[in-house]
Design an enzyme around this catalytic site. Structure first.
Site, mmCIF file in Angstrom:
data_model
loop_
_atom_site.group_PDB
_atom_site.id
_atom_site.type_symbol
_atom_site.label_atom_id
_atom_site.label_comp_id
_atom_site.label_asym_id
_atom_site.label_seq_id
_atom_site.Cartn_x
_atom_site.Cartn_y
_atom_site.Cartn_z
ATOM 1 N N HIS A 166 36.970 30.501 42.508
ATOM 2 C CA HIS A 166 35.751 31.008 41.883
ATOM 3 C C HIS A 166 34.587 30.198 42.434
ATOM 4 O O HIS A 166 34.525 28.986 42.202
ATOM 5 C CB HIS A 166 35.808 30.857 40.365
ATOM 6 C CG HIS A 166 36.879 31.690 39.735
ATOM 7 N ND1 HIS A 166 36.685 33.010 39.407
ATOM 8 C CD2 HIS A 166 38.156 31.398 39.401
ATOM 9 C CE1 HIS A 166 37.810 33.495 38.877
ATOM 10 N NE2 HIS A 166 38.712 32.537 38.873
ATOM 11 N N LYS B 129 41.023 42.634 42.419
ATOM 12 C CA LYS B 129 41.480 41.809 41.307
ATOM 13 C C LYS B 129 41.420 42.595 40.014
ATOM 14 O O LYS B 129 40.399 43.217 39.708
ATOM 15 C CB LYS B 129 40.580 40.561 41.189
ATOM 16 C CG LYS B 129 40.864 39.667 39.986
ATOM 17 C CD LYS B 129 42.174 38.901 40.118
ATOM 18 C CE LYS B 129 42.499 38.062 38.891
ATOM 19 N NZ LYS B 129 41.738 36.826 38.809
ATOM 20 N N HIS C 139 47.961 32.704 39.262
ATOM 21 C CA HIS C 139 48.075 31.518 38.395
ATOM 22 C C HIS C 139 49.243 31.617 37.404
ATOM 23 O O HIS C 139 49.032 31.614 36.196
ATOM 24 C CB HIS C 139 46.766 31.210 37.670
ATOM 25 C CG HIS C 139 46.033 32.403 37.099
ATOM 26 N ND1 HIS C 139 46.624 33.304 36.254
ATOM 27 C CD2 HIS C 139 44.752 32.825 37.258
ATOM 28 C CE1 HIS C 139 45.747 34.216 35.907
ATOM 29 N NE2 HIS C 139 44.609 33.957 36.506
#
Lengths: 347, 347
Positions: free
Chosen positions: B14, B95, B174
């Site tokens: 990010h 995403k 993640h």
């Protein structure tokens, strides 16, 4: 609509000392609480009857109509003789903190065996043992014990102490899991559990990033919260209110690392609880949970009260202020800025 | 002692926009990262190839030697035609954020079925689908879904999408649980998982009261961390580094309520990971995890690189600064003030 509650008790409160004590002690009656069982985790902790009584005098001056029941902090300096002396002086119980699990618990207990003579004296003298029921995380168990299972992993210790000292009155403080509720039920009548106001509301999702909702023991799963609400509203004499109201100055909550653990609920203790009981349709068992069950367990009689005043709940909006005190030293109450359905009237 | 790592990649970063982008983008090479897969959750989110390429140009100016792989944010405005256009423009993937689970995810997805035509086009065009794999908590499942099981409860959706679109390359971003690692292993070779640096260190105990360790998905149990370390160090091509480095200004971390979720690891990305691999005695698989596995999955060739520079890890103390930037706008890196064993050398 109104509900007569007699003299409600809060059997687990942190009133601190110094400025914080001056700020929060006067909110006890505001929250509808007549009897407080006061925790001894000052810095230094209260380990003598003399210190307990001196602290009681300070609190009494700040809230003259409140009945304060005092406790001492279980530490190696406490002898069986001191237990009998404490009982004679009017101290009600001894609080046992496992080392390192919560605020000012660095003086706490790592192993229980050394305290068996003290527990035996407490059993004889009629002192209550208040257990912070969490298994401390050590180097040896770090691959298994977390804040989520520390309470459940403690329950065998509770049962072991109960079987060794069956007449010792034991309170598993601030139960947060279905497993803890179940364990308390499985023990004999000398073992009970307190439940806080905030654990009737919170789950694990609520405290990440929200230091004001972060406390020890942490709030757990939805099914745990359900078990706590069911136990609290059941009327079962084994469960009663101990808010674990734990004020911290905002400067210690507004930290990116190491924010203090504790939720402040003293100022609206009974209304927070009443709100949940009402939502459950269980207002008929509210008095058992907030007044009768605790009083019976502590063998506390109204004749010993500081005051004859009684509490009545009135169904009237009760706004929770944004803070008590100001700036960095302010204490932010649970649900600050929200409104509860019930207000307190003393008569 | 030194380790040649080639051109390491971080497949989940990010970089924000504005001042924050200016602050953190130059730390990519410092952290030993050559290739970045950039997340599209700006405000407003990146939903067109044009926006993605304009953003890429901004990032490239700030870190000229970094290879930026760009993504778009799955939203109802994305059509199959736009998927093909995106692939032609050089966008690498899309995403998918479930609605409401993390920073700027209020534009996210509540149901996947409406996107089947888009997934089908992505499969054909060769775009990667990056899944934030958490089941959002809704009114209907609030008595069951928490931050602790939201990932595990998402895994049937992962498997369902994989079976419907077996050629669609899917990344479970993640991974934080043993269950997620297991699910990724059970799927075919088109499904892989990224693992962050900080989830190799943290468990649930670390984020209560510590906003700097609070991220989504939250760190879970010790056995979950163990499964992540085992997967990362296994050399298995299904797992590679995606740090999810997520900078927030200190003012948004130092909050008593609503502290931002995200851990900033960009500046020391590879050294954080190397430290864990060294402790595990697995430095031999480090290059697979940080360089080779991700490059293969993204079909990324060194000829497409912005630079020929390679990374070498040197075993030399690497101090993590107290902050990047100053005051309320500062970003505090993971393990601020500590020292790591490995330093980065570009050659």
């Amino acid at each position: 609509m109104s509900i007569e509650l007699g003299q409600p008790g809060d059997y687990h409160v942190h009133l601190r000392d110094g400025d914080m004590m001056n700020l929060v002690t006067p909110t006890i009656p505001t929250g509808g609480v007549s009897v407080c069982y006061v925790m001894p985790n000052l810095n230094p902790p209260i380990v003598t009857p003399k210190h307990a009584l001196a602290y009681k005098a300070e609190l009494q001056a700040l809230s003259p109509t409140t009945t304060f029941l005092m406790s001492m902090y279980l530490s190696p300096s406490i002898t069986p003789e001191m237990v009998f002396e404490a009982a004679k002086s009017g101290v009600s119980g001894i609080k046992c903190y496992p080392a390192g699990v919560t605020t000012n618990s660095e003086h706490g207990v790592s192993s229980y065996e050394a305290f068996y003579p003290v527990f035996s004296a407490m059993e004889e003298a009629g002192l209550v043992l208040n257990l912070h029921g969490e298994c401390p995380c050590t180097a040896a168990n770090a691959d298994y014990i977390t804040v989520l299972n520390a309470e459940e992993e403690f329950l065998p210790t509770l049962k072991d102490l109960h079987s060794r000292f069956p007449k010792l009155r034991i309170i598993l403080e601030h139960c947060t899991t279905a497993a803890a509720v179940q364990a308390v039920r499985e023990c004999g009548p000398t073992v009970v559990g307190t439940i806080t106001a905030h654990h009737l509301y919170l789950i694990v999702d609520n405290w990440g990033g929200n230091a004001l909702h972060f406390c020890k023991p942490v709030a757990k799963w939805p099914h745990d919260r359900r078990a706590l609400i069911d136990a609290a509203t059941s009327g079962d004499a084994k469960f009663f209110l101990g808010t674990d109201s734990a004020p911290h100055p905002l400067k210690n909550k507004r930290k990116a690392m190491g924010a203090a653990a504790g939720v402040f609920t003293q100022s609206h203790a009974i209304p927070y609880v009443a709100q949940v009981f009402e939502a459950e349709g269980k207002l008929d068992t509210l008095k058992a949970f907030v007044t009768d069950n605790g009083r019976k367990f502590y063998n506390w009689n109204q004749e010993l009260s500081q005051s004859n005043k009684q509490v009545r709940l009135i169904r009237k909006a009760n706004s929770i202020p944004a803070s008590f005190g100001e700036g960095d030293e302010a204490v932010i109450p649970f649900k600050a800025g929200e409104s509860l359905n019930w207000s307190i009237e003393w008569y």
